[in-house]
Structure formats: C-alpha cells, structure tokens
Design an enzyme around this catalytic site. Sequence first.
Site, PDB file in Angstrom:
ATOM      1  N   LYS A  22      -4.297   2.654  -2.542  1.00  0.00           N
ATOM      2  CA  LYS A  22      -5.620   3.259  -2.735  1.00  0.00           C
ATOM      3  C   LYS A  22      -5.540   4.603  -2.051  1.00  0.00           C
ATOM      4  O   LYS A  22      -4.866   4.778  -1.073  1.00  0.00           O
ATOM      5  CB  LYS A  22      -6.708   2.449  -2.043  1.00  0.00           C
ATOM      6  CG  LYS A  22      -6.981   1.136  -2.684  1.00  0.00           C
ATOM      7  CD  LYS A  22      -8.196   0.517  -2.065  1.00  0.00           C
ATOM      8  CE  LYS A  22      -7.957   0.302  -0.581  1.00  0.00           C
ATOM      9  NZ  LYS A  22      -9.041   0.722   0.250  1.00  0.00           N
ATOM     10  N   MET A  51      -7.207   9.045   9.505  1.00  0.00           N
ATOM     11  CA  MET A  51      -7.831   9.565   8.276  1.00  0.00           C
ATOM     12  C   MET A  51      -8.739  10.750   8.579  1.00  0.00           C
ATOM     13  O   MET A  51      -9.830  10.868   8.026  1.00  0.00           O
ATOM     14  CB  MET A  51      -8.647   8.458   7.577  1.00  0.00           C
ATOM     15  CG  MET A  51      -7.804   7.315   7.055  1.00  0.00           C
ATOM     16  SD  MET A  51      -8.748   6.011   6.287  1.00  0.00           S
ATOM     17  CE  MET A  51      -9.054   4.918   7.657  1.00  0.00           C
ATOM     18  N   ASP A 105       0.820  -1.213   0.000  1.00  0.00           N
ATOM     19  CA  ASP A 105       0.000   0.000   0.000  1.00  0.00           C
ATOM     20  C   ASP A 105       0.855   1.265   0.000  1.00  0.00           C
ATOM     21  O   ASP A 105       2.039   1.225   0.296  1.00  0.00           O
ATOM     22  CB  ASP A 105      -0.870   0.027   1.265  1.00  0.00           C
ATOM     23  CG  ASP A 105      -2.135  -0.789   1.088  1.00  0.00           C
ATOM     24  OD1 ASP A 105      -2.364  -1.289  -0.024  1.00  0.00           O
ATOM     25  OD2 ASP A 105      -2.874  -0.912   2.075  1.00  0.00           O
TER      26      ASP A 105
END
Length: 276
Positions: free
Chosen positions: A80, A194, A58
């Site tokens: 992503k 996040m 990732d």
Amino acid sequence: MTQATSETTFGGAALAALCWPRFHPGEVWLAGAGPGDPGLLTLHVVNALSQADIIVYDALVHDAVLRLARPEVVLEFAGKRGGRPSAIQRDITERLIELARQRRRVLRLKGGDPFVFGRGGEEALGLATAGISFRVLPGVTAGLAGLAYASIPATTRDTNHGVILVTGQYAAGNQHSLDWGALVRTQLPIILYMGMRRLPEIAGSLLANGVSPELSVAVICNATTPQQCVLVTTLARVVRDTAAQGLGSPSIIAIGEMVKLRAALVPFAITLATEP
Ligand code: SAH
C-alpha cells in the site's frame, strides 16, 4: 586463546535444538521483517520463512529477506502507498482470511514491527473476528534500528529519558490527531515515521509551539540498507536540506539533541557504509 569462527558461534546444534514453532495449515503469522538488513530478522521470522506456503508482503519488505523463504513459496505483493483509502487495507485482511480458509500457511510479512504503524493491529483484529488463528512475530522497528545504524542513541541518561514515536500520516481533525503543543511540552525527542510528505507542516507546527529552530534533526533514508543515507541538520533547515539532497521515503526523522552524539560516534562506528 582460540578465535571463534563462524561455525562455532553461529547457528549450529544449540540453535537447532531450540524448539521452533510449527506453522500449521490454516494459520496466519503476522511478522515483522525489520527495516531492511536481513541480519535484523528475528530467528522466529527465519523459522516462519522456512515453512510458509505463501507470503503476503508489503512494499517495505526487502528482496534480501524474501530470498530467505523456501523455494516453493508463493510470493504475493500487498503493498500500500501512504494515504490510500482504508478499503485497500480491508481487502488485504480479507485476502488473509481467504488464504487461511484454503488451509495455507500464510505469512503476512511487514516492514519493521507489525504493530508499530504497520496496520498489524487492524489485521489481527480482522483475523480474530473471522475466527482465524494467528501468531504475531515482532520485528525490529525502523525508528529504533534506523537511529542505531546512524550512530544516534535513542536515549542516553545525559540527553533524554524517553522518546516519542509518532506518525506524520495522522488524520487531521479526528479524535486521534496529534496535539503538537502537548508533544513539545514533554520536551522529549520525537522519532517521526512517514514524516516526509507533511514535513513542512510538521516542522512549522513544532516551531510555532516554541521549539528552537536550532534543534538538531537527522533524516535517515533507507535505513539499514546499502542505500542508507543520513542527513544531519536543524529544525529550521530540515525542509530545505531534504529537498536539496533529494531525500524521499522511506525515511525516519529524529528530532532532538541526542542527534548531536552522532558526531562523536561516527569516526569509530563500523557501519554498512564503512564495511568492505
Ligand atoms: N512497521 C514499520 C513502520 C511502517 S510505517 C516499522 O516498525 O518500522 C512506514 C514508515 O516506516 C516509513 O514511511 C518510514 O518512516 C519508516 N521506515 C520503514 N522502513 C524504513 C527504512 N528502511 N528506512 C527509513 N525509514 C523506514
């Protein structure tokens, strides 16, 4: 007294004598690479890096970690970005299944811990459904290591008896959306993953639910890497201060009184920033 040297204390025969699992062809190992500093890798992940045929990694996995893999390994980026449709997640799971069916040793490497906001759970379910054998190797999660590297204890007996780990990228309106009022009523500190994109909305929800505008907040950007930077502010000022300092992702946002302990620890804490 003899001073311990790196030869006597690090690695060596005792470590080699431990029984490390063999990575069999056709298996997928879902592993956490930690938040950045390669020193936070677990020995199981180092063992996996030394055997994998292919690493599907990732965006948050650091180059310093990938450089520890064996030279013949194939590196495949499967990054992503937050907010992209979940079809992309399905593609990644299908790719893992395809590689396992080709009898490769597939190391799926994710930032932090694979089962903490990392979609590792979804990937494990996909592999299980497809009948692929997998192993999960936990990693050090950014929310806890980030606080530690910023000299902020996640808990102390004098400040808090728990913490809440939450993601700021929750799907509003669905059954799993967050009830900020309920979180506030626990009076526990919040460690937000996040959280940068929706920070204005989240700070607003906390204030609307009665949290003091003076509550301490730390934003820890690029935690545990040489680019780590820490901003200490308050709930009322966090949006303005992060913008003024140009802080972006990846960041961990710690909201709670324990942030204040940092001031007493920082002068004596040996950290990435103080090391030569
Ligand atoms: N599975 C990961 C989290 C993935 S979600 C873990 O356990 O750590 C991605 C979020 O993790 C980022 O938006 C950020 O909030 C956090 N994050 C990951 N690495 C980070 C780092 N080095 N510094 C600060 N935050 C980080």
